[in-house]
Enzyme design. Structure first.
Site, PDB file in Angstrom:
ATOM      1  N   GLU A 152       7.967  52.145 -87.035  1.00 45.05           N
ATOM      2  CA  GLU A 152       9.065  52.697 -87.829  1.00 45.05           C
ATOM      3  C   GLU A 152      10.244  52.875 -86.861  1.00 45.05           C
ATOM      4  O   GLU A 152      10.081  53.494 -85.806  1.00 45.05           O
ATOM      5  CB  GLU A 152       8.593  54.058 -88.362  1.00 45.05           C
ATOM      6  CG  GLU A 152       9.229  54.532 -89.619  1.00 45.05           C
ATOM      7  CD  GLU A 152       8.658  55.884 -90.084  1.00 45.05           C
ATOM      8  OE1 GLU A 152       7.978  56.603 -89.314  1.00 45.05           O
ATOM      9  OE2 GLU A 152       8.925  56.235 -91.230  1.00 45.05           O
ATOM     10  N   ASN A 190       5.602  59.903 -92.175  1.00 47.81           N
ATOM     11  CA  ASN A 190       4.998  61.237 -92.241  1.00 47.81           C
ATOM     12  C   ASN A 190       5.518  62.094 -93.394  1.00 47.81           C
ATOM     13  O   ASN A 190       4.877  63.059 -93.782  1.00 47.81           O
ATOM     14  CB  ASN A 190       5.166  61.955 -90.910  1.00 47.81           C
ATOM     15  CG  ASN A 190       4.152  61.425 -89.931  1.00 47.81           C
ATOM     16  OD1 ASN A 190       2.985  61.268 -90.271  1.00 47.81           O
ATOM     17  ND2 ASN A 190       4.580  61.105 -88.726  1.00 47.81           N
TER      18      ASN A 190
HETATM   19  N1  CAA Z   1      -8.093  51.438 -80.337  1.00 50.53           N
HETATM   20  C1  CAA Z   1      -8.075  50.096 -80.396  1.00 50.53           C
HETATM   21  N2  CAA Z   1      -8.701  49.374 -81.343  1.00 50.53           N
HETATM   22  C2  CAA Z   1      -9.389  50.038 -82.272  1.00 50.53           C
HETATM   23  C3  CAA Z   1      -9.453  51.448 -82.282  1.00 50.53           C
HETATM   24  C4  CAA Z   1      -8.778  52.157 -81.261  1.00 50.53           C
HETATM   25  N3  CAA Z   1      -8.753  53.480 -81.194  1.00 50.53           N
HETATM   26  N4  CAA Z   1     -10.199  51.824 -83.334  1.00 50.53           N
HETATM   27  C5  CAA Z   1     -10.594  50.701 -83.965  1.00 50.53           C
HETATM   28  N5  CAA Z   1     -10.096  49.628 -83.321  1.00 50.53           N
HETATM   29  C6  CAA Z   1     -10.249  48.225 -83.718  1.00 50.53           C
HETATM   30  C7  CAA Z   1     -11.671  47.752 -83.665  1.00 50.53           C
HETATM   31  O1  CAA Z   1     -11.994  47.228 -82.416  1.00 50.53           O
HETATM   32  C8  CAA Z   1     -11.699  46.675 -84.738  1.00 50.53           C
HETATM   33  O2  CAA Z   1     -11.130  45.500 -84.203  1.00 50.53           O
HETATM   34  P1  CAA Z   1     -11.425  44.044 -84.863  1.00 50.53           P
HETATM   35  O3  CAA Z   1     -11.071  44.107 -86.311  1.00 50.53           O
HETATM   36  O4  CAA Z   1     -10.524  43.180 -84.076  1.00 50.53           O
HETATM   37  O5  CAA Z   1     -12.856  43.786 -84.657  1.00 50.53           O
HETATM   38  C9  CAA Z   1     -10.735  47.186 -85.781  1.00 50.53           C
HETATM   39  O6  CAA Z   1      -9.885  48.124 -85.101  1.00 50.53           O
HETATM   40  C10 CAA Z   1     -11.463  47.856 -86.921  1.00 50.53           C
HETATM   41  O7  CAA Z   1     -12.267  48.877 -86.351  1.00 50.53           O
HETATM   42  P2  CAA Z   1     -13.702  49.286 -86.874  1.00 50.53           P
HETATM   43  O8  CAA Z   1     -14.389  48.091 -87.513  1.00 50.53           O
HETATM   44  O9  CAA Z   1     -14.431  49.990 -85.780  1.00 50.53           O
HETATM   45  O10 CAA Z   1     -13.440  50.414 -87.940  1.00 50.53           O
HETATM   46  P3  CAA Z   1     -12.565  50.386 -89.233  1.00 50.53           P
HETATM   47  O11 CAA Z   1     -12.635  49.076 -89.912  1.00 50.53           O
HETATM   48  O12 CAA Z   1     -12.956  51.620 -89.952  1.00 50.53           O
HETATM   49  O13 CAA Z   1     -11.065  50.567 -88.698  1.00 50.53           O
HETATM   50  C11 CAA Z   1      -9.235  51.927 -88.255  1.00 50.53           C
HETATM   51  C12 CAA Z   1     -10.686  51.634 -87.934  1.00 50.53           C
HETATM   52  C13 CAA Z   1      -8.370  50.753 -87.802  1.00 50.53           C
HETATM   53  C14 CAA Z   1      -8.847  53.173 -87.489  1.00 50.53           C
HETATM   54  C15 CAA Z   1      -9.106  52.092 -89.809  1.00 50.53           C
HETATM   55  O14 CAA Z   1     -10.016  53.064 -90.248  1.00 50.53           O
HETATM   56  C16 CAA Z   1      -7.722  52.497 -90.244  1.00 50.53           C
HETATM   57  O15 CAA Z   1      -6.823  51.685 -90.395  1.00 50.53           O
HETATM   58  N6  CAA Z   1      -7.518  53.813 -90.482  1.00 50.53           N
HETATM   59  C17 CAA Z   1      -6.235  54.371 -90.908  1.00 50.53           C
HETATM   60  C18 CAA Z   1      -5.387  54.566 -89.688  1.00 50.53           C
HETATM   61  C19 CAA Z   1      -4.051  55.141 -90.034  1.00 50.53           C
HETATM   62  O16 CAA Z   1      -3.728  55.461 -91.163  1.00 50.53           O
HETATM   63  N7  CAA Z   1      -3.227  55.297 -89.000  1.00 50.53           N
HETATM   64  C20 CAA Z   1      -1.930  55.898 -89.154  1.00 50.53           C
HETATM   65  C21 CAA Z   1      -2.035  57.307 -88.743  1.00 50.53           C
HETATM   66  S1  CAA Z   1      -0.500  58.126 -88.959  1.00 50.53           S
HETATM   67  C22 CAA Z   1       0.301  57.883 -87.549  1.00 50.53           C
HETATM   68  O17 CAA Z   1      -0.171  57.346 -86.595  1.00 50.53           O
HETATM   69  C23 CAA Z   1       1.675  58.381 -87.552  1.00 50.53           C
HETATM   70  C24 CAA Z   1       1.867  59.761 -87.084  1.00 50.53           C
HETATM   71  O18 CAA Z   1       2.953  60.029 -86.629  1.00 50.53           O
HETATM   72  C25 CAA Z   1       0.882  60.815 -87.236  1.00 50.53           C
END
Ligand code: CAA
Length: 282
Positions: A152, A190
């Site tokens: 963003e 947010n």
């Molecule tokens: N660091 C790096 N890579 C990561 C990771 C991390 N912490 N966590 C997961 N990954 C990677 C995994 O290695 C996997 O990679 P591949 O697809 O290449 O194999 C991929 O992400 C998917 O991971 P998982 O299969 O283990 O688990 P998942 O499918 O449940 O995905 C997730 C995990 C990507 C976190 C997913 O649950 C997701 O998108 N969650 C929502 C996250 C979200 O909304 N983020 C925004 C938060 S708000 C914000 O950040 C703004 C703020 O100001 C607060």
């Protein structure tokens, strides 16, 4: 402007993720934090992420070595003296960010762009701490940074078009998709996300549902990859509270009041994944 050297302030979950994607794009990075152990922990997280990518054959062992070789760390902010672009990703506290921008303004060359990964503090207020408000901008990455596609981008009232286009292009260079948001508390991400998470906490507080049921409803009913309480634990409950406070103070609208249960968890040191306990145990 040719960006060669990039500074990242903060080696925590956002800072180390940013350092990783910047280094993977081929730029030199210097990542700073206040203690050596925080820098070491940041590098350990990057190493773990890169190891996982090597295992999945997304990158080679040589790529991993090259990316890590581009990241240096420091506990001395003066080492930002020769960077072309800075992203500040320190704790979400206004006083702390103000001090950092006052210091960076003195340390960095006059044409260095100073960006902030703040999740909700108005950019204009941060920019006013410096003598270069035209070169201050919001560059808000999402967590986990290596996975999430969005950045963003927020112009403060004085941010120049040049600073904006350079930040936009850099985001694309890092493999991200930028979106522009206006400089109001919480921007877009947010402003929309955090009241949803806060409302989920109110549902728990008022026993409308338990943790699992609330998250199941949102995961299976709305196709969210994580439930709002699990996501709050990932973001950090202290950060969620800080963002709600910024929305509440900024708009003076009671719809943004933080749930008292969120405050109780934070006061108890239950901050989510990073402290081992939040709405779930880790
Ligand atoms: N660091 C790096 N890579 C990561 C990771 C991390 N912490 N966590 C997961 N990954 C990677 C995994 O290695 C996997 O990679 P591949 O697809 O290449 O194999 C991929 O992400 C998917 O991971 P998982 O299969 O283990 O688990 P998942 O499918 O449940 O995905 C997730 C995990 C990507 C976190 C997913 O649950 C997701 O998108 N969650 C929502 C996250 C979200 O909304 N983020 C925004 C938060 S708000 C914000 O950040 C703004 C703020 O100001 C607060």
């Amino acid at each position: 402007m040719d960006i060669k050297k990039f500074g990242v302030i903060g080696a925590g979950q956002m800072g180390n993720g940013i350092a990783q994607v910047v280094a993977a794009s081929g730029l030199e990075v210097i990542m700073s934090d206040i203690k050596d152990e925080f820098c070491e922990k940041g590098i350990a997280t990057i190493t773990k992420n890169l190891d996982r990518m090597v295992k999945k054959e997304r990158i080679s062992q040589d790529d991993k070595t090259a990316i890590l070789g581009k990241i240096n760390t420091t506990t001395n902010l003066n080492d930002m003296k020769d960077v072309d672009f800075v992203v500040e990703a320190a704790v979400e506290r206004e006083d702390l960010k103000f001090k950092l921008f006052q210091d960076l303004d003195k340390i960095c060359p006059a044409d260095t762009i100073l960006s902030t990964n703040t999740s909700s503090i108005p950019i204009g207020r941060i920019a006013a701490q410096t003598g270069r408000p035209d070169k201050v901008i919001g560059m808000h990455f999402m967590n986990p940074v290596p996975v999430m596609k969005l950045v963003e981008i927020i112009k403060g009232i004085a941010t120049s078009d040049e600073t904006f286009s350079l930040t936009w292009e850099l985001s694309e260079k890092f493999g991200k998709t930028p979106a522009e948001a206006g400089d109001y508390p919480g921007f877009i991400a947010n402003r929309v996300l955090m009241p949803m998470i806060n409302e989920a906490i109110f549902c728990l507080y008022q026993s409308v549902g338990n943790v699992e049921d609330i998250d199941t409803v949102m995961k299976l009913g709305m196709n969210h990859p994580m439930g709002p309480l699990g996501l709050a634990d990932l973001i950090g409950l202290d950060t969620c509270l800080a963002i709600m406070e910024t929305l509440y103070d900024g708009f003076k609208d009671s719809k943004y009041r933080p749930c008292p249960l969120l405050r109780r968890y934070v006061e108890a040191g239950w901050l989510g994944r990073k402290s081992g306990k939040g709405f779930y145990d880790y």
